[in-house]
Design an enzyme around this catalytic site. Structure first.
Site, PDB file in Angstrom:
ATOM      1  N   SER A  52      -5.677   0.549   1.646  1.00 54.95           N
ATOM      2  CA  SER A  52      -6.168   1.899   1.339  1.00 54.95           C
ATOM      3  C   SER A  52      -7.316   2.281   2.267  1.00 54.95           C
ATOM      4  O   SER A  52      -7.446   3.440   2.670  1.00 54.95           O
ATOM      5  CB  SER A  52      -6.666   1.969  -0.114  1.00 54.95           C
ATOM      6  OG  SER A  52      -5.586   1.876  -1.015  1.00 54.95           O
TER       7      SER A  52
ATOM      8  N   SER B 119      -7.915   4.830  -3.886  1.00 49.35           N
ATOM      9  CA  SER B 119      -7.566   3.613  -4.621  1.00 49.35           C
ATOM     10  C   SER B 119      -6.309   3.883  -5.443  1.00 49.35           C
ATOM     11  O   SER B 119      -6.339   4.710  -6.356  1.00 49.35           O
ATOM     12  CB  SER B 119      -8.726   3.187  -5.544  1.00 49.35           C
ATOM     13  OG  SER B 119      -8.277   2.183  -6.453  1.00 49.35           O
ATOM     14  N   GLY B 120      -5.229   3.201  -5.103  1.00 53.40           N
ATOM     15  CA  GLY B 120      -3.972   3.414  -5.820  1.00 53.40           C
ATOM     16  C   GLY B 120      -4.130   3.204  -7.315  1.00 53.40           C
ATOM     17  O   GLY B 120      -3.729   4.041  -8.122  1.00 53.40           O
ATOM     18  N   SER B 121      -4.755   2.092  -7.687  1.00 54.26           N
ATOM     19  CA  SER B 121      -4.918   1.771  -9.109  1.00 54.26           C
ATOM     20  C   SER B 121      -6.050   2.568  -9.754  1.00 54.26           C
ATOM     21  O   SER B 121      -6.089   2.734 -10.963  1.00 54.26           O
ATOM     22  CB  SER B 121      -5.234   0.277  -9.259  1.00 54.26           C
ATOM     23  OG  SER B 121      -6.509  -0.001  -8.707  1.00 54.26           O
ATOM     24  N   GLY B 122      -6.999   3.015  -8.931  1.00 54.83           N
ATOM     25  CA  GLY B 122      -8.166   3.715  -9.467  1.00 54.83           C
ATOM     26  C   GLY B 122      -9.144   2.794 -10.159  1.00 54.83           C
ATOM     27  O   GLY B 122     -10.043   3.244 -10.876  1.00 54.83           O
TER      28      GLY B 122
ATOM     29  N   THR C 263     -10.390  -0.284  -8.352  1.00 62.93           N
ATOM     30  CA  THR C 263     -11.061  -1.156  -7.385  1.00 62.93           C
ATOM     31  C   THR C 263     -12.585  -1.060  -7.524  1.00 62.93           C
ATOM     32  O   THR C 263     -13.160   0.017  -7.392  1.00 62.93           O
ATOM     33  CB  THR C 263     -10.661  -0.739  -5.956  1.00 62.93           C
ATOM     34  OG1 THR C 263      -9.247  -0.485  -5.935  1.00 62.93           O
ATOM     35  CG2 THR C 263     -11.012  -1.815  -4.958  1.00 62.93           C
TER      36      THR C 263
ATOM     37  N   GLU D 282       0.097   3.513  -0.027  1.00 62.72           N
ATOM     38  CA  GLU D 282      -0.622   3.668   1.247  1.00 62.72           C
ATOM     39  C   GLU D 282       0.152   4.537   2.229  1.00 62.72           C
ATOM     40  O   GLU D 282      -0.419   5.391   2.910  1.00 62.72           O
ATOM     41  CB  GLU D 282      -0.910   2.307   1.897  1.00 62.72           C
ATOM     42  CG  GLU D 282      -1.965   1.491   1.181  1.00 62.72           C
ATOM     43  CD  GLU D 282      -1.353   0.567   0.133  1.00 62.72           C
ATOM     44  OE1 GLU D 282      -0.137   0.659  -0.107  1.00 62.72           O
ATOM     45  OE2 GLU D 282      -2.097  -0.250  -0.432  1.00 62.72           O
TER      46      GLU D 282
END
Lengths: 205, 205, 205, 205
Positions: C55, C94-97, C99, C169
Site C-alpha cells: 500500500s 490501508s486495505g484493512s483499515g 494497520t 493495491e
C-alpha cells in the site's frame, strides 16, 4: 567572537563527549554483544537492525558493514525484511528506549525466540526491559512524552537539536564502527577481503 | 590482550582523527557554506542533499536537521524530489569525489544554475571541479577504480572497512551537526523552537 | 493444460476485477476527494501520503505524480517529512483499515486539524472512523489479527498472495492514476506541462 | 459532462489497455522467465530487482512477493544489497530500456555471469541488448532524451502523466502479480503457506 565560534565549540563538545563516552561503556555487555554477533555469523543466523529517524540511519550504516563482513543482515522496514526465527539477532536502536515502532518490533522478535539487543541511553526503558542484552550508549538526555515516531513527524516534534540532541546517534555510529573493527579481527578479515575486491575489479575491467 | 582491545583502539583512533580533523578544516570555505545555507533559508530556496551508501545516510541525517530548522530541504532519490532551479543549493557528499550518481546529479544541478557545494576529501576530484564551493572533509584514503555505486554493489566492491574506511562518513556527520549548531545560533533557534514543540504536545495530549 | 495457464487466468481475473470495481466506486466520495485535492493545490497546503508495505508503494507512486502536478506532496516515513498543520491533507492507504502505523498517523493528523482521507476496503474500520472522508476501494478480502506492520514483518505474516491478496493495491494504483488524469484536466495541465519539459531539455543539451 | 468524466474514461482506458496487453505478451519469453525464477528458487540463488522511479516501486512490490514465496530476493539501492554472482538473476525494469542506472547495473551483473532479464517496452533498447532474456511489456510510448533518472529529477523532467505515461508501470504490476500466481502453483504454495501464517499468529497471541 569568530564567525564560526559555535561551529568550533559544538565540534569540540562532540569530540569530548565521544572521548568520555568510552569510560561509560560497559565492557562486559559489549563483549557479550560481540559474542552474540559472532555466534550468528558462524551459524548463519540472521541479524535484523531496527530503528527510526536518525537512529535508523546509524543502524543502516552498521547493517551495511555487517553485510560486507559476511553477515546475513537486514533492515526492518525496507522492502526486503525477512521473518525472524529463534536464533536470529535483533539489534534495536533507540536513545530513549521508548520509540513505539522499535519497542513493538523488539517485542514481536522476543516472542518468536530471537535474541534482542537494545542499544539505548536508558537501561530501565521499555526497550531495555524487553531486551536479552542492553548495551548502554550515552547521549540521549531528554525525551518527549510522545514516543510514536510517525505521530511525532506529523506533529513536528523532534529531539533537541545539535549538539546536545545528536550525541546519541554520533556516539552509536562510532561505537558500531569500532565493533566492526573488532569483528574484522575476530573473523580474520581485511587483507583477504581487499584481495577479493581487487579480483572483482579485474573481472569488470 | 583484553578481549575488546581492537574495539577500544579503533574507537580511540576515530576520536583522535576527529580531533585532528578540526585543524584540517578550511574555515573560509566553511564560513561560505554557512552563508550559502543562510541565504537559501532567508530566500526560501530549496536545499537538496545528494549522496549514496554511507555518505547518503550522513547526508540524510543532515537534511532531517535542516527541515527541523525551517529549511526547504530534500534528498535526491527519495520519492519526493523536486526539480532544482537557479538559487537552489545542492550539497553533494562523496569522499572520493568520483561517485557517478553524485557527480552526474551535481552536473545537472550546475547546468540549471543551482549552487553546488561538494563535501569531499579530494579537492581535485571531478565533483570538486563541478562545485561552486568545495568543503574539504578528511577521511577518505583509497578509492576503487569503479565509481558507479550501483555497479559496485552488484560487484561486491566497497571501501576499506572500519576504522580507516569509515572516517570520512563519521567526520562528515560530526561536521554537519556542528554546522547545525552554528545555524541554530545564527537563526536564533532553540528555546523558541522547544516551546513550539511543547505547544504541539499539549495539543496532542 | 498450457504451461502458463495460471498466469493467464490470474491476469484475466485481475483485469475483470478492475473492470467491475468501477461500478463499486462511490462517485460522490471520489468527487469530494478531487475537490479536497484541488483545494490544497490552490491554497498551497501540503498533501502527505501514508501507507506501509505494498500500500505504501502505491501511495508513493501517487505522491510522485502529485509533485509533477505542482502539489506540495510528501511521504510519511521518508527522510523529509514535514509536520502537518490545519488545512493540510493526509491520504492514508490501508486495505484493512487497521494497520497500526497508518491509523496512528491518521489520528495524529486529525488532532492537529488536517483533513484525513482514508483509502480502504473497510468503511467501518478504525481508519475509516478517524477519517473525514472515506474513499472505498474494493479488493482486500481477509485480514490477519495482528495489525502492526513491522511486527508482522518480523513474524512473517502477510496478506494472502496473488491474485486475491493483491487486488486492493492494483485497484488503488489504477484509481490513483485515474485521479491524476482528472486533476490534469481540472488544472489545465498537459501540453503546457510537456513544453516546460522540452524547455528544460534544451537547457541541458 | 459529468464531474468525473475524465476519471472514468482514464480508468476505462487503463483497463482496456491491460486487457489488450495480454494478447501482446510473448508467452515463450514469459515461460522462460518463470523457468529462470524457479531455477533460482530451487538452487537458492539470489534474485535482485533493479528499477528507479515508478518502475522501481513496481519492482519492489514484486520483490516483496518473491520473499513471501521463499526466494532470496533483494532490491538494488536499498541498504542491504548483496553482491551478485554467477547463477543469480537480475530483473531490470525500465519502460524505455535506456535508464542509465538500470542499464549500468544490468551491465555489471552480466559481466559477473548473472542472468539478466529485461522487463521493457523496447526490445531493441540498450537494456534489451544487454539482457539474456527480454520480456516485452507494452505501455511506454515516449521517452525523453535524457536517461539519467537522477539528473532528470533535478531537471524536473518526467514521462508524460496519466493515463498514457503510466500504462507501463500498471501493466508491469499486473504482469508481476500474475507471475506470482503462476509461481505459487508451480511451488505448491498457498494453503500450506497460510497455515504457517496462522501458526505464527498463535505463537504471538
Amino acid at each position: 567572537m569568530s564567525e564560526l565560534s559555535t561551529f568550533k565549540s559544538a565540534y569540540m563538545e562532540i569530540v569530548s563527549f565521544l572521548r568520555s563516552a568510552l569510560d561509560l561503556f560497559e565492557m562486559d555487555a559489549i563483549a557479550e554483544f560481540v559474542r552474540i554477533l559472532l555466534d550468528a555469523h558462524s551459524k548463519g543466523n540472521k541479524v535484523l537492525v531496527v530503528g527510526v529517524g536518525r537512529s535508523g540511519l546509524v543502524a543502516k550504516a552498521f547493517a551495511m558493514r555487517l553485510v560486507h563482513l559476511g553477515f546475513r543482515a537486514y533492515v526492518l522496514g525496507e522492502t526486503i525484511t525477512p521473518s525472524v526465527q529463534r536464533g536470529d539477532v535483533v539489534i534495536a536502536v533507540s536513545g530513549s528506549g521508548t520509540t513505539t515502532v522499535t519497542v513493538t518490533a523488539a517485542d514481536a522478535a522476543k516472542k518468536v525466540g530471537a535474541t534482542v539487543v537494545a542499544i539505548t541511553s536508558y537501561k530501565d526503558s521499555p526497550l531495555a526491559k524487553i531486551a536479552d542484552l542492553v548495551v548502554f550508549v550515552p547521549g540521549r538526555t531528554k525525551t518527549a512524552r510522545i514516543d510514536d515516531y510517525f505521530a511525532r513527524q506529523i506533529l513536528g516534534i523532534h529531539e533537541p537539536l545539535a549538539p546536545l540532541g545528536t550525541l546519541f546517534e554520533i556516539t552509536t555510529m562510532v561505537f558500531f564502527d569500532s565493533i566492526v573493527a573488532e569483528l574484522m579481527r575476530r573473523l580474520g578479515k581485511s587483507e583477504e577481503d581487499l584481495k577479493k575486491v581487487h579480483a572483482n575489479i579485474e573481472v569488470f575491467s
